[in-house]
Design a protein around this motif. Structure first.
Motif, PDB file in Angstrom:
ATOM      1  N   ALA A   1     109.165 115.566  63.653  1.00  0.00           N
ATOM      2  CA  ALA A   1     109.878 116.531  62.819  1.00  0.00           C
ATOM      3  C   ALA A   1     110.705 117.448  63.709  1.00  0.00           C
ATOM      4  O   ALA A   1     110.308 117.765  64.835  1.00  0.00           O
ATOM      5  CB  ALA A   1     108.875 117.356  62.011  1.00  0.00           C
ATOM      6  N   ASP A   2     111.833 117.868  63.196  1.00  0.00           N
ATOM      7  CA  ASP A   2     112.671 118.842  63.880  1.00  0.00           C
ATOM      8  C   ASP A   2     112.029 120.215  63.676  1.00  0.00           C
ATOM      9  O   ASP A   2     111.973 120.718  62.549  1.00  0.00           O
ATOM     10  CB  ASP A   2     114.079 118.808  63.286  1.00  0.00           C
ATOM     11  CG  ASP A   2     115.012 119.848  63.875  1.00  0.00           C
ATOM     12  OD1 ASP A   2     114.574 120.687  64.703  1.00  0.00           O
ATOM     13  OD2 ASP A   2     116.197 119.831  63.490  1.00  0.00           O
ATOM     14  N   PRO A   3     111.522 120.836  64.749  1.00  0.00           N
ATOM     15  CA  PRO A   3     110.849 122.127  64.585  1.00  0.00           C
ATOM     16  C   PRO A   3     111.767 123.213  64.023  1.00  0.00           C
ATOM     17  O   PRO A   3     111.299 124.107  63.314  1.00  0.00           O
ATOM     18  CB  PRO A   3     110.349 122.475  65.983  1.00  0.00           C
ATOM     19  CG  PRO A   3     110.947 121.499  66.915  1.00  0.00           C
ATOM     20  CD  PRO A   3     111.508 120.367  66.129  1.00  0.00           C
ATOM     21  N   ASP A   4     113.067 123.146  64.302  1.00  0.00           N
ATOM     22  CA  ASP A   4     113.993 124.119  63.719  1.00  0.00           C
ATOM     23  C   ASP A   4     114.084 123.949  62.202  1.00  0.00           C
ATOM     24  O   ASP A   4     114.230 124.934  61.471  1.00  0.00           O
ATOM     25  CB  ASP A   4     115.391 123.995  64.336  1.00  0.00           C
ATOM     26  CG  ASP A   4     115.462 124.625  65.714  1.00  0.00           C
ATOM     27  OD1 ASP A   4     114.784 125.641  65.950  1.00  0.00           O
ATOM     28  OD2 ASP A   4     116.213 124.087  66.555  1.00  0.00           O
ATOM     29  N   PHE A   5     113.987 122.709  61.735  1.00  0.00           N
ATOM     30  CA  PHE A   5     114.003 122.448  60.297  1.00  0.00           C
ATOM     31  C   PHE A   5     112.789 123.102  59.639  1.00  0.00           C
ATOM     32  O   PHE A   5     112.900 123.736  58.586  1.00  0.00           O
ATOM     33  CB  PHE A   5     114.018 120.940  60.034  1.00  0.00           C
ATOM     34  CG  PHE A   5     114.069 120.568  58.582  1.00  0.00           C
ATOM     35  CD1 PHE A   5     115.258 120.650  57.865  1.00  0.00           C
ATOM     36  CD2 PHE A   5     112.932 120.130  57.928  1.00  0.00           C
ATOM     37  CE1 PHE A   5     115.302 120.305  56.520  1.00  0.00           C
ATOM     38  CE2 PHE A   5     112.970 119.783  56.587  1.00  0.00           C
ATOM     39  CZ  PHE A   5     114.161 119.872  55.883  1.00  0.00           C
ATOM     40  N   ILE A   6     111.630 122.975  60.266  1.00  0.00           N
ATOM     41  CA  ILE A   6     110.414 123.597  59.721  1.00  0.00           C
ATOM     42  C   ILE A   6     110.526 125.111  59.797  1.00  0.00           C
ATOM     43  O   ILE A   6     110.278 125.811  58.807  1.00  0.00           O
ATOM     44  CB  ILE A   6     109.159 123.086  60.470  1.00  0.00           C
ATOM     45  CG1 ILE A   6     108.977 121.581  60.241  1.00  0.00           C
ATOM     46  CG2 ILE A   6     107.920 123.862  60.026  1.00  0.00           C
ATOM     47  CD1 ILE A   6     107.899 120.944  61.107  1.00  0.00           C
ATOM     48  N   LEU A   7     110.902 125.638  60.944  1.00  0.00           N
ATOM     49  CA  LEU A   7     111.009 127.101  61.106  1.00  0.00           C
ATOM     50  C   LEU A   7     112.012 127.715  60.124  1.00  0.00           C
ATOM     51  O   LEU A   7     111.815 128.837  59.653  1.00  0.00           O
ATOM     52  CB  LEU A   7     111.409 127.453  62.535  1.00  0.00           C
ATOM     53  CG  LEU A   7     110.302 127.423  63.581  1.00  0.00           C
ATOM     54  CD1 LEU A   7     110.881 127.616  64.981  1.00  0.00           C
ATOM     55  CD2 LEU A   7     109.240 128.472  63.281  1.00  0.00           C
ATOM     56  N   SER A   8     113.077 126.984  59.813  1.00  0.00           N
ATOM     57  CA  SER A   8     114.087 127.516  58.898  1.00  0.00           C
ATOM     58  C   SER A   8     113.543 127.736  57.485  1.00  0.00           C
ATOM     59  O   SER A   8     114.126 128.493  56.703  1.00  0.00           O
ATOM     60  CB  SER A   8     115.306 126.586  58.841  1.00  0.00           C
ATOM     61  OG  SER A   8     115.002 125.395  58.125  1.00  0.00           O
ATOM     62  N   GLN A   9     112.427 127.090  57.159  1.00  0.00           N
ATOM     63  CA  GLN A   9     111.830 127.228  55.833  1.00  0.00           C
ATOM     64  C   GLN A   9     110.762 128.322  55.784  1.00  0.00           C
ATOM     65  O   GLN A   9     110.236 128.626  54.711  1.00  0.00           O
ATOM     66  CB  GLN A   9     111.208 125.897  55.403  1.00  0.00           C
ATOM     67  CG  GLN A   9     112.218 124.774  55.291  1.00  0.00           C
ATOM     68  CD  GLN A   9     111.524 123.464  55.039  1.00  0.00           C
ATOM     69  OE1 GLN A   9     111.093 123.184  53.917  1.00  0.00           O
ATOM     70  NE2 GLN A   9     111.397 122.647  56.077  1.00  0.00           N
ATOM     71  N   ILE A  10     110.438 128.888  56.928  1.00  0.00           N
ATOM     72  CA  ILE A  10     109.446 129.962  56.993  1.00  0.00           C
ATOM     73  C   ILE A  10     110.208 131.280  57.048  1.00  0.00           C
ATOM     74  O   ILE A  10     110.841 131.599  58.044  1.00  0.00           O
ATOM     75  CB  ILE A  10     108.525 129.792  58.224  1.00  0.00           C
ATOM     76  CG1 ILE A  10     107.766 128.466  58.135  1.00  0.00           C
ATOM     77  CG2 ILE A  10     107.570 130.969  58.330  1.00  0.00           C
ATOM     78  CD1 ILE A  10     106.922 128.148  59.361  1.00  0.00           C
ATOM     79  N   SER A  11     110.114 132.012  55.940  1.00  0.00           N
ATOM     80  CA  SER A  11     110.878 133.249  55.848  1.00  0.00           C
ATOM     81  C   SER A  11     110.013 134.330  55.211  1.00  0.00           C
ATOM     82  O   SER A  11     109.305 134.053  54.248  1.00  0.00           O
ATOM     83  CB  SER A  11     112.121 132.993  55.005  1.00  0.00           C
ATOM     84  OG  SER A  11     112.885 134.160  54.882  1.00  0.00           O
ATOM     85  N   PRO A  12     110.032 135.531  55.744  1.00  0.00           N
ATOM     86  CA  PRO A  12     110.817 135.970  56.893  1.00  0.00           C
ATOM     87  C   PRO A  12     110.268 135.384  58.193  1.00  0.00           C
ATOM     88  O   PRO A  12     109.245 134.701  58.187  1.00  0.00           O
ATOM     89  CB  PRO A  12     110.678 137.497  56.863  1.00  0.00           C
ATOM     90  CG  PRO A  12     109.391 137.743  56.169  1.00  0.00           C
ATOM     91  CD  PRO A  12     109.207 136.610  55.194  1.00  0.00           C
TER      92      PRO A  12
END
Length: 165
Positions: free
Chosen positions: A101-112
């Motif tokens: 998995a692209d870790p940036d893709f996962i992190l982009s869904q964790i907000s804030p």
């Protein structure tokens, strides 16, 4: 926001850990611990401490943005305020094609932005470590809760995992 993220709450991973310890061969009543204890630990360590819980699922075939829920382990309980997000890859992508998995893709869904980000799930020395390292490189304060990775199963056979650390 304080965040706990569990990578891949997939029944195939969870059941493999149970099978390796003989749960299916000998039956659950042959053991003095319950695999459902993992929910109690997550709740005590994180939900009651104000953490937002993110379950990172493999995606549906052909739609990287849609979490695939059909293979979610029934041993891992979902609470109404938990968030379900997609890893952007399928189980087959990772197990047959060795794609991560692209870790940036996962992190982009964790907000804030997570602060801190505590990570559990499968597999500590592979996907969990890769995700933690990447988040750390983005200046996110990261910790891995080893008790809530595949090591949960072997540690429970030795002694109960404490609710607090």
């Amino acid at each position: 926001m304080k965040t706990f993220s569990f990578l891949y709450p997939d029944r195939r991973y969870f059941d493999q850990c149970l099978e390796e310890r003989g749960f299916f061969k000998y039956g659950f009543e042959a053991f003095d611990w319950d695999p459902g204890w993992i929910n109690t630990v997550i709740h005590a360590r994180y939900r009651t401490q104000g953490y937002r819980i993110y379950w990172v699922h493999f995606c549906q075939e052909g739609n990287p943005f849609a979490p695939g829920l059909s293979d979610r382990s029934s041993h891992l309980l979902l609470h109404k305020h938990d968030r379900i997000i997609s890893a952007g890859i399928t189980f087959e992508d990772i197990t047959q094609h060795h794609r991560y998995a692209d870790p940036d893709f996962i992190l982009s869904q964790i907000s804030p932005r997570p602060d801190p980000l505590i990570i559990g799930g499968f597999h500590q020395w592979d996907c969990v470590d890769k995700f933690a390292s990447h988040a750390h490189s983005k200046d996110v304060l990261v910790k891995v809760d080893e008790d809530l990775t595949e090591h949960f199963f072997s540690r429970m056979q030795i002694d109960s995992i404490p609710l607090k650390r």
